[in-house]
Design a protein around this motif. Structure first.
Motif, PDB file in Angstrom:
ATOM      1  N   ALA A 183       0.917  -1.305  -0.141  1.00 60.98           N
ATOM      2  CA  ALA A 183       0.210  -0.011   0.066  1.00 60.98           C
ATOM      3  C   ALA A 183       1.014   1.248   0.050  1.00 60.98           C
ATOM      4  O   ALA A 183       0.833   2.412  -0.686  1.00 60.98           O
ATOM      5  CB  ALA A 183      -0.953  -0.095   1.104  1.00 60.98           C
ATOM      6  N   ALA A 184       1.847   1.053   0.741  1.00 64.36           N
ATOM      7  CA  ALA A 184       2.735   2.357   0.765  1.00 64.36           C
ATOM      8  C   ALA A 184       3.356   2.747  -0.479  1.00 64.36           C
ATOM      9  O   ALA A 184       3.670   3.706  -1.138  1.00 64.36           O
ATOM     10  CB  ALA A 184       3.955   2.190   2.005  1.00 64.36           C
ATOM     11  N   ALA A 185       3.740   1.413  -1.282  1.00 64.61           N
ATOM     12  CA  ALA A 185       4.503   1.664  -2.624  1.00 64.61           C
ATOM     13  C   ALA A 185       3.530   2.160  -3.427  1.00 64.61           C
ATOM     14  O   ALA A 185       3.857   3.069  -4.279  1.00 64.61           O
ATOM     15  CB  ALA A 185       5.091   0.165  -2.898  1.00 64.61           C
ATOM     16  N   ASP A 186       2.154   1.603  -3.672  1.00 65.73           N
ATOM     17  CA  ASP A 186       1.435   2.149  -4.450  1.00 65.73           C
ATOM     18  C   ASP A 186       1.132   3.642  -4.061  1.00 65.73           C
ATOM     19  O   ASP A 186       0.917   4.697  -5.146  1.00 65.73           O
ATOM     20  CB  ASP A 186      -0.109   1.323  -4.299  1.00 65.73           C
ATOM     21  N   LEU A 187       0.974   4.081  -2.819  1.00 68.52           N
ATOM     22  CA  LEU A 187       0.682   5.497  -2.810  1.00 68.52           C
ATOM     23  C   LEU A 187       1.821   6.544  -3.095  1.00 68.52           C
ATOM     24  O   LEU A 187       1.725   7.340  -3.667  1.00 68.52           O
ATOM     25  CB  LEU A 187       0.366   5.503  -0.935  1.00 68.52           C
ATOM     26  N   ALA A 188       3.187   5.813  -2.789  1.00 70.16           N
ATOM     27  CA  ALA A 188       4.309   6.721  -3.294  1.00 70.16           C
ATOM     28  C   ALA A 188       4.249   6.770  -4.916  1.00 70.16           C
ATOM     29  O   ALA A 188       4.382   8.004  -5.448  1.00 70.16           O
ATOM     30  CB  ALA A 188       5.367   6.138  -2.869  1.00 70.16           C
ATOM     31  N   ALA A 189       4.032   5.922  -5.524  1.00 65.81           N
ATOM     32  CA  ALA A 189       4.055   5.991  -7.143  1.00 65.81           C
ATOM     33  C   ALA A 189       2.906   6.870  -7.383  1.00 65.81           C
ATOM     34  O   ALA A 189       3.041   7.609  -8.509  1.00 65.81           O
ATOM     35  CB  ALA A 189       3.941   4.554  -7.645  1.00 65.81           C
ATOM     36  N   GLU A 190       1.694   6.542  -6.930  1.00 63.41           N
ATOM     37  CA  GLU A 190       0.561   7.373  -7.390  1.00 63.41           C
ATOM     38  C   GLU A 190       0.829   8.916  -7.155  1.00 63.41           C
ATOM     39  O   GLU A 190       0.199   9.613  -8.057  1.00 63.41           O
ATOM     40  CB  GLU A 190      -0.809   7.080  -6.891  1.00 63.41           C
ATOM     41  N   ALA A 191       1.201   9.139  -5.992  1.00 66.75           N
ATOM     42  CA  ALA A 191       1.421  10.553  -5.738  1.00 66.75           C
ATOM     43  C   ALA A 191       2.623  11.322  -6.821  1.00 66.75           C
ATOM     44  O   ALA A 191       2.362  12.454  -7.090  1.00 66.75           O
ATOM     45  CB  ALA A 191       2.119  10.760  -4.168  1.00 66.75           C
ATOM     46  N   ALA A 192       3.734  10.676  -6.912  1.00 64.77           N
ATOM     47  CA  ALA A 192       4.454  11.009  -7.890  1.00 64.77           C
ATOM     48  C   ALA A 192       4.171  11.264  -9.136  1.00 64.77           C
ATOM     49  O   ALA A 192       4.374  12.210  -9.775  1.00 64.77           O
ATOM     50  CB  ALA A 192       5.917   9.975  -7.675  1.00 64.77           C
ATOM     51  N   ALA A 193       3.364  10.098  -9.685  1.00 66.79           N
ATOM     52  CA  ALA A 193       2.590  10.415 -10.829  1.00 66.79           C
ATOM     53  C   ALA A 193       1.791  11.437 -11.089  1.00 66.79           C
ATOM     54  O   ALA A 193       1.798  12.268 -12.034  1.00 66.79           O
ATOM     55  CB  ALA A 193       1.942   9.069 -11.236  1.00 66.79           C
TER      56      ALA A 193
END
Length: 203
Positions: A183-193
């Motif tokens: 979940a942390a990985a997805d959040l970090a990727a989505e925020a950066a994108a």
């Protein structure tokens, strides 16, 4: 090319000596995980690696030289970047790799030890900066490809986008103690994108 004036631990051995380097770097990593940078000792590393102390002292000279070579080796051995054809999927792959590395029973403590050492040792800090520069440049290709596909505004800084993916994950590791998971990985990727698409990283 002459090695005169080259700092110990920066010359890349080949042939039979490559096996010695591999054994010593593995032993250094094990020692860092167990004892941290302050407990790193060249004689102990030599014993763990099954090589002579003089070999280790001659090639690496200091613990900082050994850690610098270890980081260089880790950069060389790191997984290549993803190429899914989608910016968000590439960034998710990047974030997932960071989380996998930082939660690994060996790699996680190893990175923590090296980062701690870098706060008080200039050469270790330089090596750590070089390690991350190599990895950022590798994964920046994902953003360059997205720019070529028209997914991002012209002028987007690829390096900044990749840094934005990993930064919150390292914050969780070193500062907040928040979970490092999928979940942390997805959040970090989505925020950066999302920030990249909005033009935040246009330079």
């Amino acid at each position: 090319m002459s090695s005169e004036g080259v700092e110990p631990g920066t010359v890349r051995p080949g042939g039979r000596t490559a096996r010695v380097r591999e054994s010593v770097l593995r032993a250094a990593g094990d020692a860092l995980v167990e004892h941290g940078f302050d407990g790193l000792d060249l004689a102990d590393v030599a014993r763990r690696a099954g090589v002579g102390k003089t070999t280790v002292y001659r090639r690496w000279s200091t613990t900082t030289g050994l850690v610098a070579d270890l980081l260089d080796d880790m950069a060389e051995q790191s997984s290549p970047r993803a190429d899914t054809g989608s910016l968000i999927e590439d960034l998710r792959a990047n974030a997932q790799l960071v989380v996998k590395t930082l939660t690994d029973p060996r790699q996680g403590p190893l990175f923590t030890s090296v980062i701690a050492a870098a706060t008080c040792d200039p050469r270790t800090a330089e090596s750590l900066h070089r390690f991350y520069a190599i990895r950022v440049k590798e994964w920046a290709g994902c953003v360059i490809a997205a720019l070529e596909r028209g997914e991002l505004p012209a002028g987007t800084d690829p390096d900044e986008v990749i840094r934005a993916v990993s930064a919150p994950l390292y914050y969780r590791l070193l500062a907040s103690g928040a979970p490092l998971d999928a979940a942390a990985a997805d959040l970090a990727a989505e925020a950066a994108a999302a920030a990249a698409r909005a033009g935040v990283y246009v330079r």
